[in-house]
Write an enzyme that holds these catalytic residues in place. Structure first.
Site, short mmCIF file in Angstrom:
data_model
loop_
_atom_site.label_atom_id
_atom_site.label_comp_id
_atom_site.label_asym_id
_atom_site.label_seq_id
_atom_site.Cartn_x
_atom_site.Cartn_y
_atom_site.Cartn_z
N ARG A 192 13.68 -25.12 2.48
CA ARG A 192 14.20 -24.70 3.58
C ARG A 192 13.98 -25.40 4.78
O ARG A 192 14.65 -25.57 5.90
CB ARG A 192 13.79 -23.15 3.84
CG ARG A 192 12.39 -23.10 3.61
CD ARG A 192 11.76 -21.78 3.31
NE ARG A 192 11.85 -21.50 1.97
CZ ARG A 192 11.67 -20.05 1.19
NH1 ARG A 192 11.20 -19.38 2.05
NH2 ARG A 192 11.43 -20.19 0.04
N LYS A 231 1.39 -26.57 -6.46
CA LYS A 231 1.94 -26.07 -7.87
C LYS A 231 0.72 -26.01 -8.74
O LYS A 231 -0.04 -26.95 -8.72
CB LYS A 231 3.27 -26.49 -8.23
CG LYS A 231 4.35 -26.14 -7.33
CD LYS A 231 5.67 -26.74 -7.71
CE LYS A 231 7.02 -26.29 -7.05
NZ LYS A 231 7.21 -25.05 -6.61
N1 BES Z 1 11.55 -26.24 -5.67
C1 BES Z 1 10.98 -24.97 -5.69
C2 BES Z 1 11.98 -24.01 -6.24
C3 BES Z 1 11.98 -24.17 -7.91
C4 BES Z 1 11.43 -23.50 -8.66
C5 BES Z 1 13.13 -24.83 -8.48
C6 BES Z 1 11.44 -23.47 -9.89
C7 BES Z 1 13.38 -24.93 -9.43
C8 BES Z 1 12.43 -24.14 -10.56
C9 BES Z 1 10.63 -24.62 -4.12
O1 BES Z 1 10.46 -25.61 -3.32
C10 BES Z 1 9.59 -23.73 -4.19
O2 BES Z 1 8.71 -24.10 -4.64
N2 BES Z 1 9.77 -22.60 -3.84
C11 BES Z 1 8.69 -21.36 -3.89
C12 BES Z 1 8.73 -20.56 -2.52
C13 BES Z 1 7.61 -19.78 -2.35
C14 BES Z 1 6.46 -20.65 -2.07
C15 BES Z 1 8.00 -18.94 -1.18
C16 BES Z 1 8.95 -20.66 -5.06
O3 BES Z 1 10.01 -20.05 -5.39
O4 BES Z 1 7.87 -20.16 -5.57
ZN ZN Z 2 8.31 -26.22 -3.33
#
Ligand code: BES
Ligand code: ZN
Ligand code: ZN
Length: 492
Positions: free
Chosen positions: A348, A274
């Site tokens: 997931r 990230k």
């Molecule tokens: N933990 C994150 C989702 C999240 C984002 C929670 C912001 C709280 C605040 C999750 O694991 C994630 O990173 N999801 C990605 C999925 C994507 C790579 C398909 C996302 O939402 O960007």
């Molecule tokens: Zn994630």
């Protein structure tokens, strides 16, 4: 904080802070008039000067300077809603608690005259005051602990305590510590809340009649073939844990429920790293797991006749030398395979293990809570969670409980056509689809593991964490989901 009921008038009650909830543009109430008379018109003068109209959330504090048995008045705006709902009572009481702590009040007297459903309103007032009292000050060096409110008295002329009122207040008092536990676990720094720490805390807090906890370490997780959890854990130096909490009611069992919570103790994204900004709040990524632990921790006290099992797969998601790589394939317990194209879509991957395991026990229903997708926040903002379900009766009943709890849920569709976008060139599915509908495609992946059992998935990425101040939880972990889940278990 002790809750009392009293039959008294506003001008006679002795207290540190007298709270008068008022509807917008209806300030001429009996209580206000009698107080104003005692204050020789000074209160109405002050209201006029301040332009206080009782808009929802507005407040006006008045120091009575010894001219009344109450030392301060707090006029609290309820807005113009015809029927004041439980959420407004909750927030008003949360604001009252804050005001009380600012002026150092130890006693609050709350003028309690709801137009309807007094039992529900009483529970909401107590719940709101308690929720508003939450502070996480453990890591601040400059906080003197403020005087805490010792008692909350609900009063009005002719008010009588009743078993219904007392039951509702008691339930609120029993629910709130579960919310606080979930908030504490989320608010702790991520290097404190490791998977091991989550397991230890669960053992500490989920004890008591009917509750038992198993915390599986890496060996047992390997033996149980929880391949998603092991894959996500590979980039970390911390060992994973799989936490299983069981509640066995004393009486006859009416239903069997499984609760599943995402327990990513820190989500860096893994090799699909990230950005620095997106990582700032990623200690929140175990909020689903924290909500399940918080909920389970109250069951021995609340005693629903439901057998409940909580499942929390826990690990952090880091890009260490042995981390899983985009292109790797995970083979699950139920035979299904997932190609991991983005290691940041890790929730997931670990929930799939937990759902498949829970489904094997054939519960009547399964509910999972997860800070799963940023896409859900794009769709619904930070105040509303998405709910997906393969069973409308279950979804309706979870949404009804959420409404009562003041936790906002909005149903999103499981669009089966979108499964196409999850097709992989080597495995049964990929872990990410295209750029659109990300909350839905994530939910569709989870659905592959629920084996047709009535299931609801709550994507709590937005409301699990408050970045702006809020009267009933301040900033930080909100404990979202605990109040909905406990209401669900107490009413189905
Ligand atoms: N933990 C994150 C989702 C999240 C984002 C929670 C912001 C709280 C605040 C999750 O694991 C994630 O990173 N999801 C990605 C999925 C994507 C790579 C398909 C996302 O939402 O960007
Ligand atoms: Zn994630
Ligand atoms: Zn995550």
């Amino acid at each position: 904080m002790e809750t009392k009921f009293r039959d008294a008038t506003a001008d006679a009650i002795k207290t540190d802070l007298l709270v008068l909830p008022l509807q917008e543009k209806n300030l001429e109430t009996v209580a206000i008039r009698s107080l104003d008379r005692r204050l020789r018109g000074k209160l109405s003068e002050r209201i006029k000067k301040s332009k206080f109209t009782a808009a929802e959330g507005s407040t006006l504090v008045y120091d009575t300077a010894g001219t009344l048995p109450a030392s301060h008045l707090l006029l609290a705006g309820l807005g113009k809603a015809n029927d004041v709902d439980s959420d407004i009572w909750r927030k008003t009481a949360g604001r009252a608690w804050r005001e009380a702590s600012i002026i150092g009040a130890e006693e609050i007297a709350f003028y309690f005259a709801p137009e309807k459903d007094p039992e529900n309103a009483a529970g909401s007032v107590v719940e709101g005051a308690l929720l508003g009292s939450y502070r996480f000050n453990k890591y601040r060096s400059n906080t003197q602990s403020p005087a805490t409110v010792k008692s909350l008295t609900l009063f009005r002329p002719g008010l009588k305590r009743s078993p219904g009122l007392e039951r509702s207040v008691h339930t609120a008092e029993q629910i709130v510590p579960g919310v606080f536990l979930a908030r504490d676990l989320v608010n702790e720094p991520p290097s404190v809340t490791t998977a091991r720490f989550l397991g230890e805390q669960t053992k500490i807090h989920c004890s008591g009649q009917g509750l038992s906890v198993e915390v599986w370490g890496k060996k047992k997780i390997e033996a149980m073939q929880l391949a998603g959890l092991l894959a996500v854990n590979r980039g970390s130096l911390e060992e994973p844990r799989f936490i299983k909490i069981h509640y066995q009611p004393a009486g006859k069992i009416r239903k069997k429920v499984a609760l599943i919570g995402k327990g990513i103790t820190f989500d860096s994204g893994g090799l699909s790293l990230k950005s620095a900004k997106s990582m700032e709040t990623m200690k929140l990524d175990m909020a689903g797991g924290a909500a399940v632990i918080g909920t389970m921790s109250r069951l021995s006290r609340l005693g629903p006749n439901i057998e409940v099992t909580g499942y929390i797969p826990a690990t952090d998601n880091l890009p260490g030398g042995n981390a899983q790589k985009p292109g790797d394939v995970i083979r699950y317990l139920n035979g299904k395979t997932i190609e991991v194209l983005n290691t940041d879509a890790e929730g997931r991957l670990i929930l799939a293990d937990a759902l498949a395991l829970a489904a094997k026990e054939k519960p009547d229903c399964m509910i999972n809570l997860a800070t799963l997708t940023g896409a859900c926040m794009v769709a619904l903002g930070s105040g509303v969670a998405g709910i997906f379900s393969n069973n409308q009766t279950l979804a309706d009943s979870v949404m009804r409980c959420a409404r009562g709890a003041g936790e906002k849920l909005w149903q999103l569709p499981l669009v089966k056509e979108y499964r196409e976008a999850l097709k992989s060139s080597v495995a049964d599915m990929k872990n990410v689809a295209g750029p659109h509908g990300g909350a839905i495609t994530a939910a569709l992946i989870l659905q592959e593991f629920v084996d047709e059992i009535p299931w609801a998935h709550l994507d709590i990425a937005g409301p699990a964490f408050a970045e702006a101040d809020n009267p009933i939880c301040g900033k930080g972990g909100t404990g979202f989901g605990v109040r909905t889940l406990l209401r669900f278990l107490l009413t189905i």
